[in-house]
Design an enzyme around this catalytic site. Structure first.
Site, PDB file in Angstrom:
ATOM      1  N   ASP A 204       0.947  -1.204   0.031  1.00 36.35           N
ATOM      2  CA  ASP A 204      -0.077  -0.076   0.145  1.00 36.35           C
ATOM      3  C   ASP A 204       0.913   1.308   0.072  1.00 36.35           C
ATOM      4  O   ASP A 204       2.045   1.091  -0.059  1.00 36.35           O
ATOM      5  CB  ASP A 204      -1.070  -0.224   1.158  1.00 36.35           C
ATOM      6  CG  ASP A 204      -0.037   0.184   2.499  1.00 36.35           C
ATOM      7  OD1 ASP A 204       1.150   0.244   2.464  1.00 36.35           O
ATOM      8  OD2 ASP A 204      -0.839   0.275   3.419  1.00 36.35           O
ATOM      9  N   ASP A 206       1.527   4.678   2.306  1.00 34.91           N
ATOM     10  CA  ASP A 206       1.163   5.613   3.424  1.00 34.91           C
ATOM     11  C   ASP A 206       1.497   6.701   3.303  1.00 34.91           C
ATOM     12  O   ASP A 206       2.768   7.043   3.432  1.00 34.91           O
ATOM     13  CB  ASP A 206       1.809   4.785   4.702  1.00 34.91           C
ATOM     14  CG  ASP A 206       1.346   3.171   4.563  1.00 34.91           C
ATOM     15  OD1 ASP A 206       0.481   2.939   4.923  1.00 34.91           O
ATOM     16  OD2 ASP A 206       2.470   2.531   4.327  1.00 34.91           O
ATOM     17  N   ASP A 287      -3.372   5.007   2.244  1.00 33.80           N
ATOM     18  CA  ASP A 287      -4.011   5.408   3.454  1.00 33.80           C
ATOM     19  C   ASP A 287      -3.290   6.915   3.447  1.00 33.80           C
ATOM     20  O   ASP A 287      -2.125   7.174   3.311  1.00 33.80           O
ATOM     21  CB  ASP A 287      -3.254   4.504   4.585  1.00 33.80           C
ATOM     22  CG  ASP A 287      -3.846   3.453   4.806  1.00 33.80           C
ATOM     23  OD1 ASP A 287      -5.029   3.233   4.322  1.00 33.80           O
ATOM     24  OD2 ASP A 287      -3.474   2.690   5.474  1.00 33.80           O
TER      25      ASP A 287
HETATM   26  P1  DGT Z   1       4.132  -2.738   3.042  1.00 40.67           P
HETATM   27  O1  DGT Z   1       3.055  -1.883   2.839  1.00 40.67           O
HETATM   28  O2  DGT Z   1       3.381  -4.073   3.108  1.00 40.67           O
HETATM   29  O3  DGT Z   1       5.202  -2.807   1.963  1.00 40.67           O
HETATM   30  O4  DGT Z   1       4.754  -2.532   4.484  1.00 40.67           O
HETATM   31  P2  DGT Z   1       4.617  -1.381   5.447  1.00 40.67           P
HETATM   32  O5  DGT Z   1       5.923  -1.776   6.388  1.00 40.67           O
HETATM   33  O6  DGT Z   1       4.542  -0.269   4.750  1.00 40.67           O
HETATM   34  O7  DGT Z   1       3.564  -1.878   6.365  1.00 40.67           O
HETATM   35  P3  DGT Z   1       2.243  -1.225   6.770  1.00 40.67           P
HETATM   36  O8  DGT Z   1       1.728  -0.533   5.308  1.00 40.67           O
HETATM   37  O9  DGT Z   1       1.302  -2.197   6.981  1.00 40.67           O
HETATM   38  O10 DGT Z   1       2.490  -0.446   7.612  1.00 40.67           O
HETATM   39  C1  DGT Z   1       3.342   0.741   7.644  1.00 40.67           C
HETATM   40  C2  DGT Z   1       3.818   1.202   9.071  1.00 40.67           C
HETATM   41  O11 DGT Z   1       2.932   1.864   9.687  1.00 40.67           O
HETATM   42  C3  DGT Z   1       4.017  -0.119   9.856  1.00 40.67           C
HETATM   43  O12 DGT Z   1       5.292  -0.118  10.634  1.00 40.67           O
HETATM   44  C4  DGT Z   1       3.080  -0.217  10.976  1.00 40.67           C
HETATM   45  C5  DGT Z   1       2.611   1.344  10.994  1.00 40.67           C
HETATM   46  N1  DGT Z   1       0.958   1.327  10.820  1.00 40.67           N
HETATM   47  C6  DGT Z   1      -0.012   0.611  10.080  1.00 40.67           C
HETATM   48  N2  DGT Z   1      -1.048   0.954  10.571  1.00 40.67           N
HETATM   49  C7  DGT Z   1      -1.174   1.757  11.398  1.00 40.67           C
HETATM   50  C8  DGT Z   1      -1.756   2.382  12.299  1.00 40.67           C
HETATM   51  O13 DGT Z   1      -3.053   2.084  12.132  1.00 40.67           O
HETATM   52  N3  DGT Z   1      -1.477   3.167  13.345  1.00 40.67           N
HETATM   53  C9  DGT Z   1       0.018   3.399  13.389  1.00 40.67           C
HETATM   54  N4  DGT Z   1       0.237   4.150  14.654  1.00 40.67           N
HETATM   55  N5  DGT Z   1       0.731   2.700  12.619  1.00 40.67           N
HETATM   56  C10 DGT Z   1       0.420   1.969  11.526  1.00 40.67           C
HETATM   57 MG    MG Z   2       2.772   0.264   3.748  1.00 37.74          MG
END
Ligand code: DGT
Ligand code: MG
Length: 363
Positions: A204, A206, A287
């Site tokens: 996704d 962010d 998001d």
């Molecule tokens: P991806 O998108 O699969 O390549 O991997 P990430 O590391 O971008 O993971 P993602 O998009 O699920 O979440 C990004 C970061 O943001 C992860 O370290 C956790 C955090 N995060 C996700 N959802 C929430 C939330 O609802 N609140 C907060 N504070 N942090 C969140």
């Molecule tokens: Mg992400």
């Protein structure tokens, strides 16, 4: 003369937030074996067991060289008996029978499929599995009731399974920044998540929205989402109001959830023009999170990840410093005060930790 090469012994700090963990590392097969078992444990609702495998995998992720043999494991933290056996088998045979069996199992494959649907967590996936459902087609033929979010997730399933590239994510960030700046001059947009850690792909995008003047960010999200809608770019959205209040007990125990105003969307990503008859767009998850300026360093730290790095930061803060860290702030429990910060570096300083840059937070 015989030259004997002695590898320097491996030294690893106990908390992932004390370690420098790059994206690429020399032990991918070992890490993958442990992370598969971590995922399977979470699918079974065994969170503590899952966390134990995740911790062990994270230790291996930060090693500067390939593990030579199980004799090197004794000096490493967080490697329990089960992880040790798995690593030994992979080191000796190249594969671990337990891991291979998990990967082949109908349960694991089905849970992986269902939890990949936007809006479906382990509990829902488990219910469906117990009802005998095994595929997306089964959801339809059994008339399974879906939330609006899950419905959108199923409709866009194939598109959302395609990773988002860095250039695509940066393109979306620019699109949102242009729109935000037209609505609110000097608004800022920051690409967080895995892309900030240097990942070339993500599941996704962010984005953190803010404004250098505290309070000016209020009221930006509604018109911004309306503009995306007018452009015909929104395939799905649901918004959440800000519920942050400084009088609330600061908490790090509610997991990664925070109280910022935010919007979860599925967006039409417009693709470069190709031959006729080819669809000119793809659905992607985006998001949008609205952050007041004074909380931006905390939100940036909280939204950059990895999830395990975040979990370890909060655990370190609580157990080693008697502080509560979340994406809004840092609270000193002994003094009963919030510790302000104007950068991520300052937050690490407050915690008495060496600064770890985003690209080394791939724990
Ligand atoms: P991806 O998108 O699969 O390549 O991997 P990430 O590391 O971008 O993971 P993602 O998009 O699920 O979440 C990004 C970061 O943001 C992860 O370290 C956790 C955090 N995060 C996700 N959802 C929430 C939330 O609802 N609140 C907060 N504070 N942090 C969140
Ligand atoms: Mg992400």
């Amino acid at each position: 003369h015989v030259t004997v090469t002695v590898e320097p012994s491996l030294q690893v700090a106990p908390y992932a937030c004390q370690r420098r963990t790059p994206l690429d590392h020399p032990n991918p097969a070992l890490v993958m074996a442990l992370e598969t078992l971590a995922e399977a444990a979470l699918f079974a609702g065994e969170e503590a067991r899952g966390l134990a495998f995740t911790r062990a995998a994270s230790v291996l992720r930060c090693l500067p060289r390939a593990l030579q043999g199980t004799h090197e494991l004794s000096g490493l933290p967080c490697i329990g008996g089960h992880s040790h056996r798995v690593l030994q088998e992979v080191l000796e045979d190249g594969v671990c029978a337990e891991v291979e069996a998990v990967k082949q199992s109908e349960r694991y494959q089905t849970m992986k499929l269902f939890t990949q649907i936007f809006g479906v967590g382990v509990r829902t996936a488990d219910c469906w599995y117990r009802e005998g459902l095994r595929s997306l087609g089964d959801l339809q033929s059994h008339g399974t009731r879906l939330t609006r979010q899950q419905q959108a997730g199923v409709e866009c399933f194939e598109d959302l399974a395609v990773p988002v590239g860095r250039a695509e994510a940066e393109g979306l960030a620019c699109l949102v920044l242009d729109a935000a700046a037209r609505l609110l001059p000097s608004a800022s947009v920051t690409l967080a998540g895995g892309f900030r850690r240097g990942k070339p792909h993500g599941h996704d995008v962010d984005l953190l929205l803010s404004h250098p003047e505290e309070g000016r960010e209020v009221g930006l999200l509604g018109p911004l989402v309306a503009w995306l809608e007018e452009q015909g770019l929104l395939l799905y959205q649901h918004s959440q109001h800000s519920s942050y209040t400084t009088t609330a007990e600061p908490s790090s125990s509610c997991g990664p959830l925070d109280r910022f105003e935010r919007c979860f969307t599925i967006l039409r990503l417009v693709l470069p023009a190709t031959g006729t008859g080819v669809r000119a767009w793809r659905a992607v998850r985006l998001d949008l999170v609205v952050v007041p300026h004074s909380q931006l360093p905390f939100a940036l730290l909280g939204w950059t990840g990895s999830r395990h790095f975040e979990r370890e930061l909060r655990r370190f803060a609580r157990h080693e410093r008697e502080m509560v860290l979340n994406s809004h702030g840092l609270y000193n429990m002994r003094q009963g005060t919030f510790l302000p910060a104007s950068s991520e570096e300052e937050i690490f300083q407050h915690l008495g930790l060496d600064y770890i840059p985003p690209t080394l937070r791939n724990a």
